[in-house]
Design an enzyme around this catalytic site. Sequence first.
Site, PDB file in Angstrom:
ATOM      1  N   GLU A   1      -3.710   2.293  -7.049  1.00  0.00           N
ATOM      2  CA  GLU A   1      -4.105   3.369  -6.144  1.00  0.00           C
ATOM      3  C   GLU A   1      -3.255   4.600  -6.442  1.00  0.00           C
ATOM      4  O   GLU A   1      -2.125   4.709  -5.972  1.00  0.00           O
ATOM      5  CB  GLU A   1      -3.963   2.935  -4.685  1.00  0.00           C
ATOM      6  CG  GLU A   1      -2.689   2.165  -4.353  1.00  0.00           C
ATOM      7  CD  GLU A   1      -2.349   2.223  -2.879  1.00  0.00           C
ATOM      8  OE1 GLU A   1      -3.234   2.556  -2.079  1.00  0.00           O
ATOM      9  OE2 GLU A   1      -1.191   1.962  -2.542  1.00  0.00           O
TER      10      GLU A   1
ATOM     11  N   HIS B   1       0.853  -1.192   0.000  1.00  0.00           N
ATOM     12  CA  HIS B   1       0.000   0.000   0.000  1.00  0.00           C
ATOM     13  C   HIS B   1       0.885   1.237   0.000  1.00  0.00           C
ATOM     14  O   HIS B   1       1.973   1.252   0.586  1.00  0.00           O
ATOM     15  CB  HIS B   1      -0.917  -0.008   1.226  1.00  0.00           C
ATOM     16  CG  HIS B   1      -1.972   1.043   1.185  1.00  0.00           C
ATOM     17  ND1 HIS B   1      -1.726   2.359   1.521  1.00  0.00           N
ATOM     18  CD2 HIS B   1      -3.284   0.990   0.829  1.00  0.00           C
ATOM     19  CE1 HIS B   1      -2.834   3.062   1.384  1.00  0.00           C
ATOM     20  NE2 HIS B   1      -3.794   2.262   0.969  1.00  0.00           N
TER      21      HIS B   1
END
Length: 248
Positions: free
Chosen positions: A170, A99
């Site tokens: 993302e 992430h």
Amino acid sequence: MTTAENRARLVLGNWKMHGNLAENAALLAELRAADAAAHCEMGVCVPFPYLAQTAAALQGSAIGWGAQDVSAHAKGAYTGEVAAPMLAEFGCRWVLVGHSERRTLHAESDQLVADKARAALEAGLTPVVCVGESLQEREGGNTLGVIERQLEPVLALGRDALVRMVLAYEPVWAIGTGRTASPEQAQEVHSAIRVALDGLQASQVRVLYGGSVKGANAASLFAMPDIDGGLVGGASLVAEEFLRIAAA
């Protein structure tokens, strides 16, 4: 519901470092009561201390659960780390790796992310490998180069590994900022990711979008042919909004 190439749509919630026992209980009860997974495959990735609570609340439902990080090591003298076999003991299916907040705040390298993905696979978990560019990189025209660099050690794990993963795009500039890539911007990158997977069962690998997904924009994002669902941050903490995304 399925997407292009019959890839099952997937919506995962990333609670990040939010929640407490009381709030979690209410949220999980609402999700379970709504039978949310009837719309698509769903899961929540929760902080480590809440895995037992989440497992107990969702056991027997169609909603899966997972963690937000994992060690690249199976066991050993790694204080503060949590190994993939430990997560498996809590019934986790999913685990986020790479992430942007881990890459940025903890200086995780592309190779470390790939090592974590491999460790997750070896324990029977499904790693959700996150990639994405910063605003500076996007404005410099480096989006695809950054993502190809991030994917390189992951692709080196081979086709058999890749088909057991999920990828998530993302855009860092759209996380927690309220800004969202347009469906067309997101599709452009998702398509490029699919091209990068050429020869590695590209059509089988699900690629999620993870940049400020909300109920208001989920349907238009999910309508894109290479977007197979969403990795949802803040909106996953509100049952009504998360369910709206799942139903999009």
